[in-house]
Design a protein around this motif. Structure first.
Motif, PDB file in Angstrom:
ATOM      1  N   LEU A  67       0.855  -1.185   0.000  1.00 11.38           N
ATOM      2  CA  LEU A  67       0.000   0.000   0.000  1.00 11.38           C
ATOM      3  C   LEU A  67       0.891   1.235   0.000  1.00 11.38           C
ATOM      4  O   LEU A  67       1.602   1.495   0.971  1.00 11.38           O
ATOM      5  CB  LEU A  67      -0.895   0.029   1.232  1.00 11.38           C
ATOM      6  N   ALA A  68       0.855   2.002  -1.094  1.00  9.42           N
ATOM      7  CA  ALA A  68       1.679   3.206  -1.151  1.00  9.42           C
ATOM      8  C   ALA A  68       1.186   4.249  -0.149  1.00  9.42           C
ATOM      9  O   ALA A  68       1.968   4.908   0.526  1.00  9.42           O
ATOM     10  CB  ALA A  68       1.675   3.782  -2.558  1.00  9.42           C
ATOM     11  N   THR A  69      -0.136   4.394  -0.049  1.00  8.50           N
ATOM     12  CA  THR A  69      -0.714   5.324   0.923  1.00  8.50           C
ATOM     13  C   THR A  69      -1.747   4.574   1.764  1.00  8.50           C
ATOM     14  O   THR A  69      -2.166   3.469   1.417  1.00  8.50           O
ATOM     15  CB  THR A  69      -1.418   6.516   0.241  1.00  8.50           C
ATOM     16  N   ASP A  70      -2.166   5.203   2.851  1.00  8.64           N
ATOM     17  CA  ASP A  70      -3.208   4.621   3.701  1.00  8.64           C
ATOM     18  C   ASP A  70      -4.596   5.133   3.331  1.00  8.64           C
ATOM     19  O   ASP A  70      -5.577   4.806   4.004  1.00  8.64           O
ATOM     20  CB  ASP A  70      -2.928   4.926   5.166  1.00  8.64           C
ATOM     21  N   GLY A  71      -4.678   5.960   2.277  1.00  3.78           N
ATOM     22  CA  GLY A  71      -5.982   6.424   1.807  1.00  3.78           C
ATOM     23  C   GLY A  71      -6.683   7.394   2.730  1.00  3.78           C
ATOM     24  O   GLY A  71      -7.908   7.518   2.687  1.00  3.78           O
ATOM     25  N   ASP A  72      -5.924   8.118   3.551  1.00  5.16           N
ATOM     26  CA  ASP A  72      -6.553   8.972   4.559  1.00  5.16           C
ATOM     27  C   ASP A  72      -7.085  10.293   4.011  1.00  5.16           C
ATOM     28  O   ASP A  72      -7.626  11.100   4.758  1.00  5.16           O
ATOM     29  CB  ASP A  72      -5.563   9.261   5.682  1.00  5.16           C
ATOM     30  N   ALA A  84      -6.552  10.883  10.645  1.00  7.15           N
ATOM     31  CA  ALA A  84      -6.037   9.767  11.446  1.00  7.15           C
ATOM     32  C   ALA A  84      -7.098   8.683  11.622  1.00  7.15           C
ATOM     33  O   ALA A  84      -6.793   7.480  11.566  1.00  7.15           O
ATOM     34  CB  ALA A  84      -5.561  10.271  12.805  1.00  7.15           C
ATOM     35  N   GLN A  85      -8.328   9.093  11.812  1.00  6.67           N
ATOM     36  CA  GLN A  85      -9.416   8.114  11.966  1.00  6.67           C
ATOM     37  C   GLN A  85      -9.672   7.372  10.660  1.00  6.67           C
ATOM     38  O   GLN A  85      -9.905   6.160  10.653  1.00  6.67           O
ATOM     39  CB  GLN A  85     -10.684   8.816  12.449  1.00  6.67           C
ATOM     40  N   LEU A  86      -9.627   8.108   9.554  1.00  6.63           N
ATOM     41  CA  LEU A  86      -9.797   7.459   8.248  1.00  6.63           C
ATOM     42  C   LEU A  86      -8.664   6.468   7.992  1.00  6.63           C
ATOM     43  O   LEU A  86      -8.890   5.368   7.484  1.00  6.63           O
ATOM     44  CB  LEU A  86      -9.834   8.509   7.139  1.00  6.63           C
ATOM     45  N   ARG A  87      -7.462   6.872   8.333  1.00 12.25           N
ATOM     46  CA  ARG A  87      -6.317   5.990   8.132  1.00 12.25           C
ATOM     47  C   ARG A  87      -6.515   4.684   8.890  1.00 12.25           C
ATOM     48  O   ARG A  87      -6.365   3.592   8.320  1.00 12.25           O
ATOM     49  CB  ARG A  87      -5.038   6.687   8.594  1.00 12.25           C
ATOM     50  N   ALA A  88      -6.860   4.780  10.142  1.00  8.55           N
ATOM     51  CA  ALA A  88      -7.047   3.572  10.953  1.00  8.55           C
ATOM     52  C   ALA A  88      -8.174   2.709  10.403  1.00  8.55           C
ATOM     53  O   ALA A  88      -8.058   1.479  10.352  1.00  8.55           O
ATOM     54  CB  ALA A  88      -7.341   3.973  12.401  1.00  8.55           C
ATOM     55  N   ARG A  89      -9.240   3.356   9.982  1.00  4.71           N
ATOM     56  CA  ARG A  89     -10.382   2.595   9.465  1.00  4.71           C
ATOM     57  C   ARG A  89     -10.030   1.891   8.160  1.00  4.71           C
ATOM     58  O   ARG A  89     -10.363   0.717   7.972  1.00  4.71           O
ATOM     59  CB  ARG A  89     -11.570   3.532   9.255  1.00  4.71           C
ATOM     60  N   ARG A  90      -9.344   2.582   7.283  1.00  8.94           N
ATOM     61  CA  ARG A  90      -9.029   1.986   5.987  1.00  8.94           C
ATOM     62  C   ARG A  90      -7.994   0.873   6.107  1.00  8.94           C
ATOM     63  O   ARG A  90      -8.017  -0.099   5.340  1.00  8.94           O
ATOM     64  CB  ARG A  90      -8.576   3.066   5.002  1.00  8.94           C
ATOM     65  N   ILE A  91      -7.117   0.979   7.067  1.00 13.26           N
ATOM     66  CA  ILE A  91      -6.166  -0.112   7.306  1.00 13.26           C
ATOM     67  C   ILE A  91      -6.904  -1.358   7.777  1.00 13.26           C
ATOM     68  O   ILE A  91      -6.635  -2.474   7.317  1.00 13.26           O
ATOM     69  CB  ILE A  91      -5.099   0.325   8.325  1.00 13.26           C
TER      70      ILE A  91
END
Length: 454
Positions: A67-72, A84-91
């Motif tokens: 994954l190049a990015t975490d999609g946040d 930060a919340q989006l990052r955690a959720r998408r991971i």
């Protein structure tokens, strides 16, 4: 390519009813032991390559997802989710999705900035190379397609192609947004390189479960403005089909473009590339000329001179210039353009097979390297290096965006050039559209060294 994901886009039924789609050849996944799926954002890998991941895993192969990015940055105006919340959720979502497809597989997060991969392609490259080096065996890289119309997808595709080329790995690219903004009638559709991978019932069920796992993308985050769905149902429909699509670039099977290609391309047109009229071309020539490390050259060779626009600027700085081209029509125009330059001569030749005799102080390969296949390019570069005088220089300049008909990309040409043992880079100018590099015989000297400043 500019598009808006909120637009309706091309319907799935229109794609399925296309005769061109029905004529696409099958993709053979037999024998893939190591699959490395490179994704710009969490969910790209699921939309584009879930079935392939499931197949490789089920048949005993290994799967690694990068994954190049975490999609946040998927919901930049969300009132309910911070980055930060989006990052955690998408991971969490991608972990769940991969478990449906290839249980126990590794997920490598590069943690780069969503929407800004063009600012750090080296980090993408390093991440892929570390995964390739982590295990033995032939690897197949599946990456977002370079021509997908999304900046992050393009960078992932371009870098993956460079790494695959350098490490002799196989490469397939999966389009995502192509199905939204393009159409079956689009003249630029890469039908010739598209392959269809048919999913069995188990693979189809697993893929649909994995897509649903990306809930933050296929459903609204909330009813609030800024939390709207990113992947609308009519878009997701493209990926719930029983077939995945891969664009295959088989470098080892590509053939050098022949004279017929260029004769047809010119046709009855004097300047099909817009060398005379485009500011892009004028600016690129100016940068090329300003980058030459010497004020004047003795014997010069320009390979693929076309209609002679660059030749006209090189001629006043050379005692003699030999300009070659594979097609006769542009040579006629070039001869007329440089009629008042007696030091310039022209030769109609296939340079890979008919390299001219003699030694040259300057060799120019501008926008020609990607017309050769790997074997022919290696011959050209080897002969060019052998033809340089001890203080001679080789200039290479190439377009960096993908062109379906070309056997190689500009970046692949320059990767190959960097591996020529006799040559050392003096100048490098790289921007999003083109790369310009100048090499000399080892040990090469900079302009300051040549002129006694250091």
């Amino acid at each position: 390519m500019k598009f808006d994901h909120r637009d309706p886009g091309t319907s799935e039924s229109r794609w399925r009813s296309s005769a061109s789609w029905r004529a696409v050849e099958e993709f053979d996944a037999t024998g893939i032991e190591r699959l490395i799926v490179v994704s710009a954002h969490p969910d790209d890998e699921t939309l584009g390559a879930a079935g392939l991941m499931k197949r490789v895993s089920s048949t005993g192969g290994s799967v690694t997802v990068i994954l190049a990015t975490d999609g946040d940055n998927s919901h930049p105006s969300s009132p309910t989710h911070s980055a930060a919340q989006l990052r955690a959720r998408r991971i969490r979502e991608v972990q769940e999705a991969v478990e449906y497809l290839a249980p126990g597989s590794s997920i490598v997060r590069l943690g780069l900035r969503d929407g800004a991969l063009k600012e750090d392609p080296d980090a993408v490259r390093s991440g892929i190379e570390k995964v390739i080096a982590s295990a033995e065996g032939e690897a197949t890289i599946a990456a977002t397609w370079r021509g997908d119309g999304h900046g992050d997808h393009r960078i992932v595709g371009e870098v993956s192609a460079e790494v695959a080329f350098a490490h002799r790995a196989k490469l397939v690219e999966y389009p995502i947004w192509l199905w939204h903004w393009s159409s079956p009638e689009d003249r630029d559709m890469p039908w010739a390189r598209l392959r269809a991978f048919s999913l069995d019932d188990e693979e189809l069920v697993a893929k649909r479960q994995a897509i649903a796992a990306h809930a933050s993308q296929v459903a609204p985050l909330s009813d609030a403005v800024g939390d709207e769905v990113v992947l609308r149902p009519e878009f997701v429909e493209h990926f719930e089909r029983r077939v995945e699509a891969f664009i295959v670039t088989a470098v080892e099977e590509s053939e050098t473009l022949n004279q017929g290609f260029f004769d047809n391309f010119y046709g009855d047109k004097k300047d099909p590339w817009g060398f005379e009229t485009r500011w892009y071309e004028e600016r690129k020539r100016a940068i090329t000329m300003a980058s030459l490390p010497r004020e004047r050259f003795g014997q010069a060779l320009e390979v693929g001179c076309s209609i002679g626009m660059l030749s006209a600027q090189l001629a006043p700085r050379c005692d003699s210039l030999l300009a070659t081209d594979l097609s006769a029509k542009p040579l006629e125009i070039a001869r007329e353009r440089l009629a008042n330059h007696p030091q310039v001569s022209f030769h109609h030749a296939a340079t890979a097979e008919e390299w001219p005799d003699g030694a040259f102080d300057l060799i120019v390969l501008s926008e020609v390297g990607y017309y050769f296949d790997v074997a022919a390019l290696d011959r050209v570069l080897s002969r060019a290096a052998a033809s340089l005088t001890p203080d001679g220089v080789l200039v290479a300049c190439h377009w960096r965006h993908p062109v379906a008909e070309y056997p190689l990309s500009g970046d692949q040409v320059h990767q190959r050039l960097s591996e020529v043992e006799q040559l050392e880079r003096i100048v490098q100018h790289c921007e999003e559209d083109f790369i310009l590099e100048i090499f000399g015989q080892r040990p090469a000297r900079s302009v300051a060294q040549q002129t006694g400043l250091v």
